[in-house]
Design an enzyme around this catalytic site. Structure first.
Site, PDB file in Angstrom:
ATOM      1  N   CYS B 112       0.833  -1.202   0.000  1.00  0.00           N
ATOM      2  CA  CYS B 112       0.000   0.000   0.000  1.00  0.00           C
ATOM      3  C   CYS B 112       0.868   1.253   0.000  1.00  0.00           C
ATOM      4  CB  CYS B 112      -0.964  -0.047   1.189  1.00  0.00           C
ATOM      5  SG  CYS B 112      -2.284   1.157   1.082  1.00  0.00           S
ATOM      6  N   HIS B 221      -3.507  -5.628   1.297  1.00  0.00           N
ATOM      7  CA  HIS B 221      -2.762  -5.819   2.544  1.00  0.00           C
ATOM      8  C   HIS B 221      -2.690  -7.280   2.971  1.00  0.00           C
ATOM      9  CE1 HIS B 221      -2.386  -1.556   3.955  1.00  0.00           C
ATOM     10  NE2 HIS B 221      -3.310  -1.404   3.031  1.00  0.00           N
ATOM     11  N   GLU B 223      -0.818  -8.554   5.082  1.00  0.00           N
ATOM     12  CA  GLU B 223      -0.559  -8.670   6.527  1.00  0.00           C
ATOM     13  C   GLU B 223      -1.847  -8.640   7.347  1.00  0.00           C
ATOM     14  OE1 GLU B 223      -0.605  -5.976   4.934  1.00  0.00           O
ATOM     15  OE2 GLU B 223      -0.768  -4.170   6.167  1.00  0.00           O
TER      16      GLU B 223
END
Ligand SMILES: Nc1ncnc2c1ncn2[C@@H]1O[C@H](COP(=O)(O)OP(=O)(O)O)[C@@H](O)[C@H]1O
Ligand SMILES: [Mg+2]
Lengths: 790, 266, 89, 89
Positions: B112, B221, B223
């Site tokens: 990002c 994302h 994560e």
């Protein structure tokens, strides 16, 4: 305003000021020093323009034993304003502190009165949360108003020594098709998101309601929640004589003192800009840095006391820090870093520039403190020190311009016993029941129920709020165990144990309009139910009381009743109010908004992985669907009545003992694995609950309501659309049904098996009545907001 | 793991310890800029994948000998000016740029805002502009791994689909036609949006890689999809219980495994 | 094709977080010549025909009502660029 | 105090979502005079002393390296505003 003031008051301090100014040469302002004030007792001051009443001004004179200086006047006027002093609401709010049992206080580490309440949640962890309004600024400039609303509440949380971990945003807008609603909705949603997303705080819930009563009076309430270890708790007090006072974060500009530009009369310099921005612009990046910087300061133990700067800026921070500590502080206002050098001392004291904090630091830690601020490139200036004089003394370029007892500024403001009475029309309103009214002409039955459910689920207030919530980051920080569209937002606090909290905010303004006392209790009941359906044990309440003008005795009655109801309710259900906020004057002309006492409730989960979702997924195929609680004809104030343009009668009955019992059931069943999904019944009744449970994961159900309707003595329409309280729908794995029924029976809570989860047919099948295909239901539910807002 | 891991590749003598223990020795630096938000999430992802996360500060001049670097998501410098524009000038970024371009080919992942920083630094081609609908968007997004040959995608197979959250204001990938042709021709589109292009990105591009495959950037994302209970409600295989989606883990195991099994694929 | 340029700047008394961030980043690049930065917007409106007084008036109207937010911004310029291919240098 | 203006526009071949949204919204406001809109940025750099050639060169350098991203944007103007109080009208 300035011109007016100057021309009116030819005898004012300006006259003598001009002479002094010439004498002083460089001196830009005429300085109204304490000494000067003592010598010129007859000088007229613009107290009325600053919003003080005559008797209030006289009280200031009495306290000081002389006329106030211009700077002192600035401080008293902002600190004694409704917003800062709670002068109209104080006498009522006391009940929150009085109607409490010892049991309720057990886990309360910090109660009302501080920046935010703090609750012990076990294992050495504490949680602090608070909800606040930013209604008026959000109407003027929706984006910035909403953004700075989020910014302000987050600073309250930091000032307790906590790390902010999530935000929520209960919102109220005017009619969805009103031309101005576009502007307000787009701006406010983008503002809440723009600030919260940039701070890295997950948004885990809120509300969106559309009603014409909020036209030109949108409500933007913002909640922030933070977590801390017990030992990290910080309070806003300045103790330890000789300790240093520091102002850090953004520079001070002319923000938020537009209305008070009358203070420009302190100046003779014509070139001084007369315009002060009426709108504050937020800088979320600056606030994010401020958060990390403060947390590093806390961790290293570098601050003794800390206070955020919100309403009334430095006036508030200095007087509150001083009066909560050893009682004295000496400040040199000339050292405040300015964004606009033309500000007068009074304006600096009143400025509401965002993203600032004030802290008290011991002399030996000054260097370490500076190192942390330098690391984060946060600007700061040392503006004074703590004294034992009991006085708050403020200098400006070597002269004393403020010399007050800080308590008189911060705590001894005026207290009003505003007159109130029950509106005359209230009886007529309450007598106008929906059932049997003209609006109740065509109750759908049979196949027509399908269209009724589709209409309900597409209505502005029950439609999917995805258009709003998809603009909010709910993932950041990686601890969000549940968020929109479930009943409560759930955040993990301890990554090792899974300990966490659940939060919900609720209020039905229509109920509160029909009966403010019970309306407030109903808001509490719904918030309680939402937290319990998530599987969390309710622990603390914060509230945001949005009302019309307190000078209208009928509005004041609504307010008094709502506070009484909420305080009684909290005592009955055993959860303390830990803080909150009052927003008055939400009205256009003589039309007040519906009383809107928003209740935010926080509950605790030992392991957030056990939270209960508000719908069933395909793996639940075949699970039994049960309804807990009973249904009566309670359509007054309901969403169905709203669809038919009716508002009258009495809101649903609220029995908090039953709510508490229901809550205990839901929490225990969740913990023991007896239920896989749970959703409370509230706005829109059972129809909305069932529809939402099917839509949550796109899995249908077959439901039969005949038996339960017969048990409760109501027709199927009432069964579906009535908003009786104390109800929830759960799905129970087959293997758990016996235990489930035993538990309900043992606790004597009414329950009925109303159907099964059906992952095959892709429909909400109200057997024998109507079957609603889920794609159609989803389409109806999700199209409304995009259709209006793009 | 101390010293310079690039001179002494991890592979050398890591045959004896159990694979898990070996992963633990891989140190992945997570850079925090002012305004970074997802640094702790990225660190958690590395740790869950079995590696060791190492916090790095943008203003430091030292990479602390880490074996790989993640530039996490957020709004560094408020995304003011342009997303990633100011961070790109951080002292640590010069180190990272040098190390990524050096023979050792330091693995770098930009997520990002990190991806935006990588394009601003010209480590990756193209740039991100405002989403075509002009709104911030947060949604669970289906992606296709187009290139499983990079340091950060080696544990996937080409064409494999994953579901991870997407959340941004400025996620629309743009570049000139020549660059686009080159990216497609060289197979340097690492991830592509599937089913729904959420922001108007050219050719549905969600992430790209540099020619050597050690520098990868993507807007979604991963994560946020590594820990059951805190991720999306679905995986590429379909719906799962609430929050159980962990499709993002592959990026983090990829770099750990790649480093252990012979350094980057330079 | 002609173009009309509309320039919009944050009001001087209003905080400009973007400008602030830029001016604080400059010194790290060795740029010290500037004591302040403010960031505003520049719009280029394309006009197919001729830029009459009326079109210009429309542009001014659009600038005040749509391209700027009068609460926090000022329209500082509305003017015509003549050459159609490149902006003023 | 003098000011240097830097104008940055999206490259013609790059999509400009904001400009596109504006040009689509115009007709709803009864504005039909414009066939296209592009939205760029305008920076005002404050100079405390005099604007020397060197300062101007620094501004150009800042414009190219920081204030614009050459992949998507062009610097279309770097120039001095003389009067210090109000921008060009
Ligand atoms: N402004 C908002 N911000 C975030 N979440 C919202 C907002 N409005 C509604 N929601 C979420 O959408 C869901 C449905 O809202 P609502 O019907 O009011 O819930 P409930 O009836 O359970 O209180 C909830 O999860 C709520 O938190
Ligand atoms: Mg609910």
């Amino acid at each position: 305003m300035i011109e007016q003031h100057e021309s009116q008051q030819t005898d004012s301090p300006q006259q003598s000021g001009s002479a002094t100014q010439e004498a002083q040469g460089e001196q830009q302002f005429h300085l109204d020093t304490v000494e000067h004030a003592a010598q010129t007792p007859d000088t007229e001051l613009p107290w009325a323009e600053l919003g003080l009443k005559e008797d209030e001004y006289q009280k200031v004179v009495e306290i000081l034993g002389r006329r106030p200086t211009a700077a002192e006047l600035a401080m008293y006027s902002v600190m004694w304003s409704e917003h800062c002093s709670y002068k109209s609401s104080k006498v009522h709010l006391r009940q929150f502190g009085e109607k409490v049992s010892d049991e309720m206080k057990k886990d309360l580490m910090v109660g009302m009165g501080e920046n935010a309440g703090v609750t012990d949640i076990g294992d050495g962890w504490a949680v602090t949360f608070k909800i606040e309004s930013h209604n008026h600024p959000s109407y003027v400039e929706p984006y910035q108003g909403a953004a700075t609303g989020v910014g302000g509440i987050v600073r309250d949380i930091i000032s307790m020594g906590a790390r902010p971990v999530a935000v929520m945003d209960p919102l109220r807008f005017g009619a969805i098709d009103h031309p101005d609603t576009q502007r307000v909705v787009h701006g406010i949603v983008a503002g809440v998101g723009g600030y919260g997303n940039c701070l890295g705080l997950p948004n885990i819930g809120g509300e969106v309601e559309f009603d014409p009563c909020y036209q030109a009076n949108p409500l933007v309430n913002a909640l922030a929640v933070g977590v801390l270890r017990h030992e990290d708790l910080r309070l806003a007090n300045a103790s330890g004589t000789g300790n240093k006072v520091v102002l850090f974060g953004a520079r001070t500009g002319g923000d938020g003192i537009g209305g008070a530009s009358v203070l420009a009369s302190e100046s003779f310099d014509d070139s001084k800009p007369s315009k002060r921005p009426a709108v504050q612009v937020g800088d979320p990046f600056a606030e994010k840095v401020l958060i990390e910087c403060c947390l590093e300061l806390f961790q290293a133990g570098l601050v003794e006391g800390i206070q955020d700067l919100g309403a009334a800026g430095i006036s508030c921070a200095t007087s509150e820090l001083a009066s909560n500590g050893d009682g004295g502080m000496h400040v040199d206002l000339s050292s405040v870093l300015l964004r606009d050098p033309s500000l007068t001392p009074g304006e600096i004291l009143m400025s509401e520039s965002q993203e600032r904090m004030m802290a008290v630091v011991t002399p030996e830690k000054v260097q370490d403190f500076e190192a942390v601020l330098d690391k984060w490139e946060v600007e700061y200036s040392w503006i004074g020190e703590v004294t034992d004089t009991g006085r708050l003394i403020i200098d400006w370029q070597g002269e004393v311009i403020v010399d007050v007892d800080p308590r008189t500024v911060a705590h001894d403001g005026p207290v009003y016993e505003r007159p109130y009475h029950r509106p005359e029309r209230q009886d007529a309103i309450q007598a106008d029941h929906f059932t049997g009214s003209a609006a109740d002409a065509d109750r759908p039955s049979g196949a027509a129920v399908k269209d009724a459910v589709l209409e309900l689920m597409a209505s502005p207030n029950l439609c999917s709020k995805d258009w709003v919530t998809n603009q909010y980051d709910c993932y950041v920080q990686g601890n969000t165990a549940m968020a929109m569209p479930d009943d409560a937002g759930v955040i993990r606090v301890d990554e090792r144990t899974g300990l966490g909290v659940a939060l919900s905010t609720d209020c039905n303004g229509r109920y509160a309009y029909l009966d403010p006392y019970n309306g407030a209790k109903l808001a509490l009941a719904e918030a309680y139910r939402n937290v319990a359906t998530a599987g969390a044990r309710p622990a603390a309440v914060s509230d945001c009381l949005n009302f019309g003008s307190p000078e209208d005795p009928e509005v004041m009655w609504q307010f008094a009743e709502a506070v009484r109801g909420l305080a009684d309710g909290c005592l009955e259900i055993g959860v303390p109010v830990t803080g909150g906020n009052v927003s008055l004057y939400n009205q256009t002309g003589t039309e007040a908004i519906h009383p809107t006492p928003v209740v935010a409730l926080m509950g605790v989960l030992d392991d957030v992985r056990r939270r209960t979702p508000s719908g069933w997924d395909a793996t639940a195929d075949g699970q039994a669907v049960y309804l807990l609680g009973t249904t009566a004809d309670e359509l007054d104030g309901s969403e169905w009545a709203r669809l038919r343009g009716h508002l009258g009668g009495l809101p649903p009955q609220v029995d908090l003992t039953q709510e508490k019992l229901l809550g205990e059931l839901l929490i225990n069943m969740s913990r023991d694995g007896m239920i896989d999904a749970a959703h409370d019944v509230s706005e829109g009744g059972l129809a909305a609950t069932l529809a939402e449970m099917c839509l949550r994961f796109g899995t249908g159900a077959r439901i039969g309501l005949g038996e339960v309707a017969e048990r409760d003595g109501v027709d199927e329409f009432t069964m579906l659309f009535s908003e009786s309280q104390g109800r929830a729908v759960v799905s129970v794995p087959r293997s758990e049904e016996v235990r489930f029924k035993d538990m309900c029976t043992m606790r004597n809570y009414p329950f009925a098996r109303i159907g099964v989860v059906d992952a095959v047919n892709d429909a909400l099948d109200l057997m024998g009545t109507a079957s609603i295909p889920l794609p159609e239901l989803k389409q109806a539910h999700e199209s409304t907001l995009p259709q209006y807002f793009g | 793991m101390s010293a310079n891991t690039f001179e002494a590749p991890l592979v050398a003598d890591l045959s004896s310890p159990a694979p898990d223990a070996a992963l633990k020795d891989v140190r992945v630096g997570i850079v925090t800029f002012p305004g970074t938000l997802d640094d702790r999430d990225a660190a958690r992802a590395v740790d869950i994948a079995g590696g060791t996360s190492v916090p790095l500060w943008h203003a430091d001049a030292d990479l602390q000998g880490v074996d790989a670097v993640i530039l996490p998501g957020g709004f560094s410098y408020g995304d003011y000016l342009r997303a990633g524009a100011i961070s790109r000038f951080a002292p640590l970024m010069s180190r990272i740029i040098d190390a990524a371009n050096s023979d050792d080919a330091l693995p770098v992942l930009g997520i990002c805002n990190g991806f935006q920083i990588l394009t601003e630094s010209h480590l990756l081609p193209g740039s991100m502009i405002r989403n075509n609908h002009l709104k911030f968007i947060c949604r669970d997004q289906r992606l296709r791994v187009e290139n499983a040959g990079t340091t950060w995608t080696a544990d996937f197979t080409s064409g494999q689909e994953i579901v991870v959250p997407l959340k941004n204001n400025d996620g629309q990938y743009v570049c000139d036609q020549t660059t686009l042709d080159m990216l497609e021709f060289e197979g340097r589109v690492a991830f592509r949006y599937v089913g729904h292009n959420p922001n108007g990105s050219l050719n549905d591009i969600a992430g790209v890689t540099n020619a050597r495959g050690n520098v990868v950037g993507l807007m979604p994302h991963p994560e946020h999809a590594v820990e059951a209970g805190f991720g999306p409600d679905s995986t590429a295989q379909g719906q799962v219980a609430m929050g159980e989606g962990t499709d993002g883990l592959g990026l983090f195991t990829s770099v750990l495994n790649t480093l252990i099994n012979g350094g980057s694929r330079a | 094709m002609a173009r009309i340029v509309v320039d919009v700047m944050p009001k001087p008394e209003i905080l400009d977080p973007q400008g602030k961030a830029i001016v604080r980043a400059f010194p790290h690049q060795g740029i010290t010549a500037f004591s302040g930065v403010r960031q505003g917007k520049r719009f280029e409106l394309e006009v197919d025909g001729e830029v009459t007084e009326e079109v210009l008036a429309t542009a001014r109207h659009a600038a005040e009502t749509m391209l700027s937010n009068p609460v926090i911004e000022d329209v500082v310029n509305v003017s015509v660029i003549d050459n159609s291919d490149s902006a003023e240098a």
